[in-house]
Design a protein around this motif. Structure first.
Motif, PDB file in Angstrom:
ATOM      1  N   LEU A  38       0.847  -1.193   0.000  1.00 12.70           N
ATOM      2  CA  LEU A  38       0.000   0.000   0.000  1.00 12.70           C
ATOM      3  C   LEU A  38       0.882   1.242   0.000  1.00 12.70           C
ATOM      4  N   ASP A  39       0.626   2.123  -0.958  1.00  7.88           N
ATOM      5  CA  ASP A  39       1.466   3.287  -1.180  1.00  7.88           C
ATOM      6  C   ASP A  39       0.871   4.556  -0.570  1.00  7.88           C
ATOM      7  N   SER A  40      -0.447   4.742  -0.719  1.00  9.81           N
ATOM      8  CA  SER A  40      -1.117   5.956  -0.260  1.00  9.81           C
ATOM      9  C   SER A  40      -2.412   5.599   0.453  1.00  9.81           C
ATOM     10  N   LEU A  41      -2.626   6.237   1.592  1.00  8.99           N
ATOM     11  CA  LEU A  41      -3.869   6.057   2.334  1.00  8.99           C
ATOM     12  C   LEU A  41      -4.484   7.432   2.539  1.00  8.99           C
ATOM     13  N   ILE A  42      -5.558   7.696   1.825  1.00  3.96           N
ATOM     14  CA  ILE A  42      -6.210   9.005   1.875  1.00  3.96           C
ATOM     15  C   ILE A  42      -7.651   8.805   2.325  1.00  3.96           C
ATOM     16  N   VAL A  43      -7.919   9.172   3.573  1.00  4.52           N
ATOM     17  CA  VAL A  43      -9.249   8.962   4.158  1.00  4.52           C
ATOM     18  C   VAL A  43      -9.733  10.239   4.847  1.00  4.52           C
ATOM     19  N   HIS A  44      -9.318  11.396   4.354  1.00  2.00           N
ATOM     20  CA  HIS A  44      -9.695  12.636   5.025  1.00  2.00           C
ATOM     21  C   HIS A  44     -11.169  12.965   4.832  1.00  2.00           C
ATOM     22  N   ASN A  45     -11.669  13.867   5.678  1.00  2.00           N
ATOM     23  CA  ASN A  45     -13.054  14.341   5.633  1.00  2.00           C
ATOM     24  C   ASN A  45     -14.061  13.204   5.770  1.00  2.00           C
ATOM     25  N   ASN A  46     -13.871  12.407   6.802  1.00  2.00           N
ATOM     26  CA  ASN A  46     -14.845  11.364   7.126  1.00  2.00           C
ATOM     27  C   ASN A  46     -15.216  11.496   8.599  1.00  2.00           C
ATOM     28  N   SER A  47     -15.751  10.447   9.163  1.00  2.43           N
ATOM     29  CA  SER A  47     -16.122  10.447  10.575  1.00  2.43           C
ATOM     30  C   SER A  47     -15.490   9.265  11.287  1.00  2.43           C
ATOM     31  N   PHE A  48     -14.284   8.907  10.866  1.00  4.94           N
ATOM     32  CA  PHE A  48     -13.604   7.771  11.466  1.00  4.94           C
ATOM     33  C   PHE A  48     -13.160   8.099  12.895  1.00  4.94           C
ATOM     34  N   THR A  49     -13.276   7.113  13.764  1.00  3.96           N
ATOM     35  CA  THR A  49     -12.884   7.269  15.156  1.00  3.96           C
ATOM     36  C   THR A  49     -11.868   6.188  15.526  1.00  3.96           C
ATOM     37  N   GLY A  50     -11.379   6.274  16.762  1.00  3.22           N
ATOM     38  CA  GLY A  50     -10.490   5.230  17.250  1.00  3.22           C
ATOM     39  C   GLY A  50      -9.063   5.396  16.777  1.00  3.22           C
ATOM     40  N   LEU A  51      -8.333   4.280  16.757  1.00  4.17           N
ATOM     41  CA  LEU A  51      -6.920   4.272  16.423  1.00  4.17           C
ATOM     42  C   LEU A  51      -6.717   3.963  14.946  1.00  4.17           C
ATOM     43  N   LEU A  52      -5.697   4.572  14.370  1.00  2.00           N
ATOM     44  CA  LEU A  52      -5.372   4.302  12.978  1.00  2.00           C
ATOM     45  C   LEU A  52      -3.893   3.963  12.816  1.00  2.00           C
ATOM     46  N   LEU A  53      -3.021   4.819  13.280  1.00  4.94           N
ATOM     47  CA  LEU A  53      -1.588   4.653  13.022  1.00  4.94           C
ATOM     48  C   LEU A  53      -1.009   3.340  13.551  1.00  4.94           C
ATOM     49  N   PRO A  54      -1.364   2.870  14.744  1.00  4.16           N
ATOM     50  CA  PRO A  54      -0.798   1.591  15.190  1.00  4.16           C
ATOM     51  C   PRO A  54      -1.107   0.434  14.248  1.00  4.16           C
ATOM     52  N   ARG A  55      -2.221   0.498  13.555  1.00  2.64           N
ATOM     53  CA  ARG A  55      -2.599  -0.573  12.632  1.00  2.64           C
ATOM     54  C   ARG A  55      -1.835  -0.503  11.308  1.00  2.64           C
ATOM     55  N   LEU A  56      -1.068   0.594  11.141  1.00  3.10           N
ATOM     56  CA  LEU A  56      -0.295   0.756   9.906  1.00  3.10           C
ATOM     57  C   LEU A  56       1.187   0.477  10.137  1.00  3.10           C
ATOM     58  N   ALA A  57       1.521  -0.078  11.290  1.00  2.00           N
ATOM     59  CA  ALA A  57       2.916  -0.241  11.673  1.00  2.00           C
ATOM     60  C   ALA A  57       3.707  -1.095  10.686  1.00  2.00           C
ATOM     61  N   ASN A  58       3.064  -2.035  10.041  1.00  6.49           N
ATOM     62  CA  ASN A  58       3.777  -2.942   9.134  1.00  6.49           C
ATOM     63  C   ASN A  58       3.726  -2.495   7.671  1.00  6.49           C
ATOM     64  N   PHE A  59       3.166  -1.302   7.432  1.00  6.31           N
ATOM     65  CA  PHE A  59       3.042  -0.805   6.057  1.00  6.31           C
ATOM     66  C   PHE A  59       4.252   0.070   5.743  1.00  6.31           C
ATOM     67  N   SER A  60       5.383  -0.525   5.553  1.00  5.60           N
ATOM     68  CA  SER A  60       6.631   0.217   5.360  1.00  5.60           C
ATOM     69  C   SER A  60       6.696   0.935   4.016  1.00  5.60           C
ATOM     70  N   SER A  61       5.804   0.585   3.094  1.00  2.00           N
ATOM     71  CA  SER A  61       5.822   1.218   1.765  1.00  2.00           C
ATOM     72  C   SER A  61       5.016   2.513   1.717  1.00  2.00           C
ATOM     73  N   LEU A  62       4.309   2.823   2.782  1.00  2.00           N
ATOM     74  CA  LEU A  62       3.453   4.010   2.766  1.00  2.00           C
ATOM     75  C   LEU A  62       4.270   5.279   2.574  1.00  2.00           C
ATOM     76  N   ARG A  63       3.800   6.108   1.662  1.00  2.00           N
ATOM     77  CA  ARG A  63       4.411   7.418   1.439  1.00  2.00           C
ATOM     78  C   ARG A  63       3.450   8.549   1.736  1.00  2.00           C
ATOM     79  N   ILE A  64       2.168   8.269   1.676  1.00  2.00           N
ATOM     80  CA  ILE A  64       1.160   9.286   1.983  1.00  2.00           C
ATOM     81  C   ILE A  64       0.164   8.727   2.978  1.00  2.00           C
ATOM     82  N   ILE A  65      -0.018   9.455   4.079  1.00  2.00           N
ATOM     83  CA  ILE A  65      -1.107   9.197   5.017  1.00  2.00           C
ATOM     84  C   ILE A  65      -1.837  10.509   5.211  1.00  2.00           C
TER      85      ILE A  65
END
Length: 330
Positions: free
Chosen positions: A4-31
Motif C-alpha cells: 500500500l502506497d497511499s492512504l487518503i481517508v480525510h473528511n470522514n467520521s472515522f474514530t479510534g486508532l489508525l496509526l498503530p494498525r499501519l505499523a507494518n506498512f513500510s511502503s506508505l508514502r502518503i497518510i
C-alpha cells in the motif's frame, strides 16, 4: 496490502486508532487522515514509516508529545498535525530530516523517487484527485500532483505546544511553510530563523513570544506571508523589502512593537536623544549655577573688603578702635 502506497481517508467520521494498525506498512508514502475524529496518544507508539513523504492528521483528537521518531523520517516533506491536543516542546532534532534541511536534497529525493525501479514514480505518488488540503499563506488550499513535488511544509498550529523555538530551527533551510500559531510558545525569536532562506510563509501568531523581531530576518526575501500578531513582542519592526509588504494585521496585538506598518511611532531614539539633551542641559544648568554662586561670593567678598577699608579711611573713631583691637591681639 503490504505494498500500500497511499492512504487518503480525510473528511470522514472515522474514530479510534489508525496509526498503530499501519505499523507494518513500510511502503506508505502518503497518510492523509485529516478532518476525522481519530484518538491517539502520539508520543510513545508512533510507528516508523521509512518512506513517508506526506503525513497529515489535521483536525483530529490526537494528544501527547511530539515523538522523536518524526526526526528519523528522512523523506518527510509535508507534516500537518494542526488542530489536535499535542503538548510538550518543539523537537530540536527536526533538522535531521534531510528533506527540510536543503533544497538541493529536495531534488535528490525527487530524483530518487522518479528513477528508482523499486518504487513508483513521483508523478504517480501524488494522486490527481482528490488532492491534499494544506494551510499555506493564511488559507486552506487544495494541492494536487505537480505543485506537491516542490512543497515542504510544517504545520503544528492550534495545539498546546509550549517551550521555546529551538536555535536548530535555522537549519531547516529548505522549509517553505512553517505554522506554529495558536500554541503556548514563549521566549524570543532565535536569530537563526534568518537562515531559513526558502521560507515563503511564517505564522507565529497567538503565542507568548517576547523580545524583538531580529533585524536579520530581512534576509528572508521569499517571505510572502508573515505574522507575529497577538504576542508580547517589543521594539522596532525591521525595515526590509519584504517587511514593507506586510500589513498592520501581521503585527497587531503587540503593544510594544512600533514603526511601519503600525501607526505607533518609535520614540526610543527620541527618548534617548531627549535623555541626552536633558543630561546635557542639566549639566549646563549645574555649571551655570556653580559659576553664579562663585561670582556672587567673589563679588560679595570684594565689596565687603573694599567697603570695610573705605569705612576705616573716612571714619576716625572706627579706625582707632580697629588699630586698638589689632594691638591687643599682638
Amino acid at each position: 496490502m503490504p505494498f500500500l502506497d497511499s492512504l487518503i481517508v480525510h473528511n470522514n467520521s472515522f474514530t479510534g486508532l489508525l496509526l498503530p494498525r499501519l505499523a507494518n506498512f513500510s511502503s506508505l508514502r502518503i497518510i492523509d487522515a485529516g478532518y476525522n475524529s481519530l484518538t491517539y496518544h502520539f508520543s510513545p507508539t508512533l510507528p516508523y514509516f521509512p518512506n513517508i513523504v506526506v503525513l497529515s492528521l489535521r483536525m483530529n483528537h490526537i494528544h501527547g508529545y511530539l515523538p522523536k521518531q518524526l526526526c528519523e523520517m528522512q523523506y518527510l516533506r509535508l507534516l500537518d498535525l494542526s488542530g489536535n491536543n499535542l503538548s510538550g516542546k518543539l523537537l530540536p532534532c527536526l533538522h535531521n530530516i534531510s528533506s527540510w534541511r536543503s533544497k538541493i536534497l529536495h531534488r535528490a529525493v525527487i530524483s530518487f523517487y522518479s528513477s528508482s525501479s523499486s518504487t513508483i514514480a513521483w508523478g504517480s505518488l501524488i494522486p490527481s484527485d482528490p488532492g491534499l488540503s494544506l494551510k499555506s499563506k493564511n488559507s486552506i488550499r487544495q494541492y494536487k500532483s505537480e505543485p506537491l513535488q516542490w512543497m515542504t511544509h510544517l504545520d503544528l498550529s492550534m495545539n498546546m505546544i509550549s517551550g521555546i523555538i529551538p536555535q536548530e530551527i535555522g537549519e531547516l533551510q529548505g522549509l517553505q511553510s512553517l505554522d506554529l500559531s495558536k500554541n503556548h510558545i514563549q521566549g524570543s525569536l532565535p536569530k537563526s530563523m534568518a537562515d531559513m532562506y526558502n521560507l515563503q510563509s511564517l505564522d507565529l501568531s497567538h503565542n507568548g513570544l517576547s523580545g524583538s523581531i531580529p533585524s536579520e530576518m530581512v534576509r528572508l526575501t521569499f517571505l510572502e506571508t508573515f505574522s507575529v500578531a497577538f504576542n508580547n513582542m517589543t521594539g522596532v519592526i525591521p525595515n526590509g523589502i519584504q517587511f514593507r509588504s506586510f500589513n498592520e494585521s501581521s503585527f497587531e496585538g503587540n503593544p510594544g512593537l512600533c514603526g511601519p506598518p503600525l501607526k505607533k511611532e518609535c520614540s526610543s531614539n527620541n527618548e534617548n536623544t531627549k535623555g541626552i539633551t536633558t543630561t546635557e542641559d542639566g549639566g549646563k544648568s549645574k555649571d551655570y549655577k556653580n559659576a553664579l554662586f562663585f561670582a556672587i561670593v567673589t563679588t560679595s567678598f570684594t565689596l565687603g573688603f573694599w567697603g570695610f577699608l573705605v569705612s576705616l579711611f573716612f571714619n576716625k573713631s572706627w579706625r582707632m578702635k580697629y588699630f586698638k583691637f589689632i594691638d591687643q591681639l599682638l
